[in-house]
Motif scaffolding. Structure first.
Motif, short mmCIF file in Angstrom:
data_model
loop_
_atom_site.label_atom_id
_atom_site.label_comp_id
_atom_site.label_asym_id
_atom_site.label_seq_id
_atom_site.Cartn_x
_atom_site.Cartn_y
_atom_site.Cartn_z
N VAL A 97 0.85 -1.18 0.00
CA VAL A 97 0.00 0.00 0.00
C VAL A 97 0.89 1.24 0.00
O VAL A 97 1.83 1.34 0.79
CB VAL A 97 -0.93 0.03 1.23
N THR A 98 0.61 2.15 -0.89
CA THR A 98 1.35 3.41 -0.89
C THR A 98 0.53 4.48 -0.18
O THR A 98 -0.69 4.39 -0.10
CB THR A 98 1.66 3.86 -2.32
N GLY A 99 1.21 5.47 0.31
CA GLY A 99 0.55 6.54 1.04
C GLY A 99 0.80 6.44 2.53
O GLY A 99 1.73 5.76 2.98
N TYR A 100 -0.04 7.12 3.29
CA TYR A 100 0.18 7.24 4.73
C TYR A 100 -1.07 6.85 5.49
O TYR A 100 -2.18 6.85 4.95
CB TYR A 100 0.59 8.67 5.06
N GLY A 101 -0.87 6.48 6.74
CA GLY A 101 -1.99 6.10 7.58
C GLY A 101 -1.86 6.68 8.97
O GLY A 101 -0.76 7.01 9.43
N ILE A 102 -3.00 6.82 9.63
CA ILE A 102 -3.04 7.35 11.00
C ILE A 102 -3.70 6.33 11.91
O ILE A 102 -4.78 5.81 11.60
CB ILE A 102 -3.80 8.69 11.05
N THR A 185 -6.99 3.83 11.51
CA THR A 185 -7.51 2.85 12.46
C THR A 185 -7.68 3.52 13.82
O THR A 185 -6.85 4.35 14.21
CB THR A 185 -6.59 1.63 12.62
N ILE A 186 -8.75 3.16 14.51
CA ILE A 186 -9.08 3.81 15.78
C ILE A 186 -9.40 2.74 16.83
O ILE A 186 -10.14 1.79 16.54
CB ILE A 186 -10.28 4.76 15.62
N ALA A 187 -8.84 2.90 18.01
CA ALA A 187 -9.15 2.02 19.13
C ALA A 187 -9.54 2.88 20.34
O ALA A 187 -8.91 3.89 20.61
CB ALA A 187 -7.94 1.14 19.48
N GLY A 188 -10.57 2.45 21.02
CA GLY A 188 -11.02 3.15 22.22
C GLY A 188 -11.95 2.24 22.99
O GLY A 188 -12.30 1.14 22.52
N ASN A 189 -12.36 2.66 24.17
CA ASN A 189 -13.34 1.82 24.86
C ASN A 189 -14.67 1.88 24.11
O ASN A 189 -14.88 2.71 23.21
CB ASN A 189 -13.47 2.20 26.34
N LEU A 224 -11.59 12.47 7.49
CA LEU A 224 -10.68 11.36 7.77
C LEU A 224 -10.89 10.21 6.80
O LEU A 224 -10.00 9.39 6.59
CB LEU A 224 -10.89 10.84 9.20
N GLY A 225 -12.07 10.14 6.21
CA GLY A 225 -12.39 9.05 5.30
C GLY A 225 -12.90 7.84 6.05
O GLY A 225 -13.47 7.94 7.14
N SER A 226 -12.70 6.68 5.46
CA SER A 226 -13.16 5.43 6.06
C SER A 226 -12.19 5.01 7.16
O SER A 226 -10.99 4.85 6.92
CB SER A 226 -13.26 4.33 5.00
N CYS A 227 -12.70 4.82 8.38
CA CYS A 227 -11.87 4.51 9.54
C CYS A 227 -12.24 3.13 10.09
O CYS A 227 -13.42 2.84 10.32
CB CYS A 227 -12.08 5.55 10.65
N TYR A 228 -11.22 2.30 10.31
CA TYR A 228 -11.46 0.99 10.92
C TYR A 228 -11.47 1.15 12.43
O TYR A 228 -10.54 1.70 13.02
CB TYR A 228 -10.38 -0.01 10.52
N PHE A 229 -12.53 0.64 13.07
CA PHE A 229 -12.65 0.69 14.53
C PHE A 229 -12.41 -0.70 15.11
O PHE A 229 -13.01 -1.69 14.66
CB PHE A 229 -14.03 1.20 14.94
N ALA A 230 -11.53 -0.78 16.09
CA ALA A 230 -11.14 -2.05 16.67
C ALA A 230 -12.33 -2.79 17.27
O ALA A 230 -13.30 -2.18 17.73
CB ALA A 230 -10.07 -1.84 17.74
N ARG A 231 -12.24 -4.11 17.28
CA ARG A 231 -13.31 -4.95 17.83
C ARG A 231 -13.43 -4.75 19.34
O ARG A 231 -12.43 -4.72 20.05
CB ARG A 231 -13.03 -6.42 17.55
N CYS A 232 -14.66 -4.65 19.80
CA CYS A 232 -14.94 -4.64 21.23
C CYS A 232 -15.40 -6.03 21.66
O CYS A 232 -15.99 -6.78 20.86
CB CYS A 232 -16.03 -3.62 21.55
N ILE A 233 -15.18 -6.35 22.91
CA ILE A 233 -15.61 -7.64 23.45
C ILE A 233 -16.98 -7.51 24.09
O ILE A 233 -17.84 -8.39 23.97
CB ILE A 233 -14.60 -8.17 24.48
#
Length: 502
Positions: A97-102, A185-189, A224-233
């Motif tokens: 993948v070319t480009g940058y990510g946050i 990609t985003i992770a939070g409670n 920000l565009g399309s953001c992946y959110f981490a899986r919650c349990i």
């Protein structure tokens, strides 16, 4: 009616409605102000300077009715100490993948973002800041309450604005065009992730505590565009914990305990091929809230306390004069009190007459209650109520550990490794934590602080498809334990309340 607000050199005119408080107006104007009790008038953190027909004085924004023509000055303390780095497992970048990510860690108290070159995985810039939602309360329950009160859209707007600002700052630091950021990609409670995408977290606050989403998918955020959110349990074990478990390699073998101690106390225990997870209602004491002189880890906060060479020694964030004490400081202080015998096994703060010098000189009486002095001028001290708050928090955390061990059928001596994550955990004195019973003292030799694993896990998922697959596998192995209805937890909770004194 209009209020005139001065905030860090800015002067703002803000509209106010009949019946609103100054805090309501500040929240709607997106002005960051600490209101850790959610506007209940208890924490006294939302103090502002007000000029109106009653004169000029400091008042609590949550208790002051807004008036036409009122002048409000928001005074800023020093910047909070935000933990930006942590320990992550080795996940080489895909490289295709070319480009940058946050990658972003949205904490209840702080937000950290990282900019990476997606082709190489190189980290190019890091920025951190306080979560602007702090104006709505210090914990997730306060944020849920604010959502129920109709403030969801406002909270969503201010966190998305903060993320866009952080993106701009990251790109400016690295001299990267913003349009070349192609992945986030985003992770939070679970509550923070709900609010970030505009989903109401209301149902998380009530039994059976059912979230609208457990994520593990993409959501569109403007700018920000399309953001992946981490899986919650579950409702109270979120994407930040899944990301943290990924970063620490909790599934790599052995019996491993993972704890993220911040505003909330989430933990996971990997044993016998499964992962037991739970969340404890430790409260915001680890962030310095609900403590008499409590404050965040900002300049002026006592962060370390020890008794050496016959006197009490403290370390202050920023090496300035102390004005309060943060979470790690209060753990150190209570541990010192336990070691010195200033508190007994029940947590009772003893009278000075019951102690020998020089210890006795550290104990006095303020407002008809015993206190433990932190400064020579006696301006800062630990109260009996502070000790009780710490007892409640540490008992909840340790009881959660024992409840997971009971469910997994293991003993303390079976645990090979303890990883303590989060901003609080990064600066925590592990010896002090063991001394007060935050975790079993037998785990001290295998315990380590691992920093912001939520951010590191989010970074791994940003650059590596293998990491995203591994996150899904970890989530599938998790068994959530609901502690609010657990008989075992309640039994352990009572047992863990006291201190072990010599």
């Amino acid at each position: 009616m209009k209020l005139f607000i001065s905030d860090g050199g800015r002067r703002i005119e803000a509209e106010a409605n009949q019946g609103e408080t100054v805090l309501d107006v500040l929240q709607r104007a997106r002005i960051e102000i600490r209101a850790t009790c959610g506007g209940a008038g208890k924490c006294r953190r939302c103090q502002v300077l007000v000029r109106d027909d009653e004169g000029l004085s400091y008042r609590l924004a949550c208790l002051v009715p807004a008036k036409d023509g009122m002048e409000v000055v928001v005074e800023r303390a020093g910047a909070m100490d935000v933990v930006q780095s942590g320990t992550a497992g080795a996940f080489p970048p895909d490289g295709n993948v070319t480009g940058y990510g946050i990658s972003v860690d949205i904490g209840t108290t702080t937000v950290v973002a990282y900019l990476h070159d997606l082709a190489t995985g190189e980290r190019l810039a890091t920025v951190g800041r306080a979560n602007p939602q702090i104006a709505f309360g210090s914990d997730v329950i306060s944020r849920i309450t604010a959502s129920i009160d109709g403030k969801l859209d406002l909270m969503t707007d201010i966190i998305q604005d903060a993320l866009r600002e952080m993106k701009a700052k990251l790109c400016a630091i690295a001299e990267v065009p913003q349009d070349q950021v192609v992945r986030v990609t985003i992770a939070g409670n679970t509550v923070m992730q709900h609010i970030a995408v505009g989903l109401a977290p209301d149902t998380i606050g009530f039994n059976p505590f059912t979230p609208l989403s457990l994520f593990g998918d993409e959501h569109e955020i403007q700018g920000l565009g399309s953001c992946y959110f981490a899986r919650c349990i579950a409702s109270y074990v979120g994407g930040d914990i899944t990301a943290g478990m990924l970063a620490c390699g909790i599934d790599e073998g052995g019996t491993r305990l993972f704890m993220d101690l911040g505003t909330n106390g989430e933990m996971a225990l990997a044993a016998n091929g499964r992962i037991k997870c739970c969340a404890t209602a430790a409260g915001p004491v680890f962030e310095g809230a609900n403590i008499h002189f409590g404050m965040p880890a900002s300049p002026g906060a006592i962060s370390k306390v020890a008794f050496a060479d016959g006197k009490l020694q403290v370390k202050v964030v920023g090496d300035v004069s102390p004005i309060g004490i943060c979470g790690t400081g209060i753990v150190d202080a209570v541990a010192t009190m336990v070691r010195l015998g200033v508190v007994d096994e029940t947590g009772l703060l003893l009278d000075a007459d019951d102690l020998d010098e020089p210890i006795a000189s550290l104990v006095g009486c303020e407002d008809d209650g015993n206190v433990f002095y932190l400064t020579e001028d006696h301006s800062l001290y630990v109260t009996q109520a502070d000790v009780r708050c710490m007892q409640l928090a540490k008992a909840a955390v340790c009881a959660g550990i024992y409840t997971m061990m009971d469910a997994a059928g293991i003993r303390v001596e079976d645990i090979d490794k303890l990883d303590i994550a989060g901003g609080f955990g990064a600066y925590l004195n592990l010896e002090s934590a063991a001394a007060i019973g935050l975790f079993p003292k037998e785990l001290l030799p295998c315990a380590s602080s691992v920093g912001n694993t939520s951010g590191e896990g989010a970074t791994a998922m940003l650059v590596s498809g293998a990491a995203r697959d591994r996150e899904a596998e970890i989530a599938q192995k998790c068994d959530y334990l609901e502690l609010s209805t657990s008989v075992e937890f309640n039994k352990f909770y009572v047992d863990m309340m006291g201190f072990e004194v010599s």
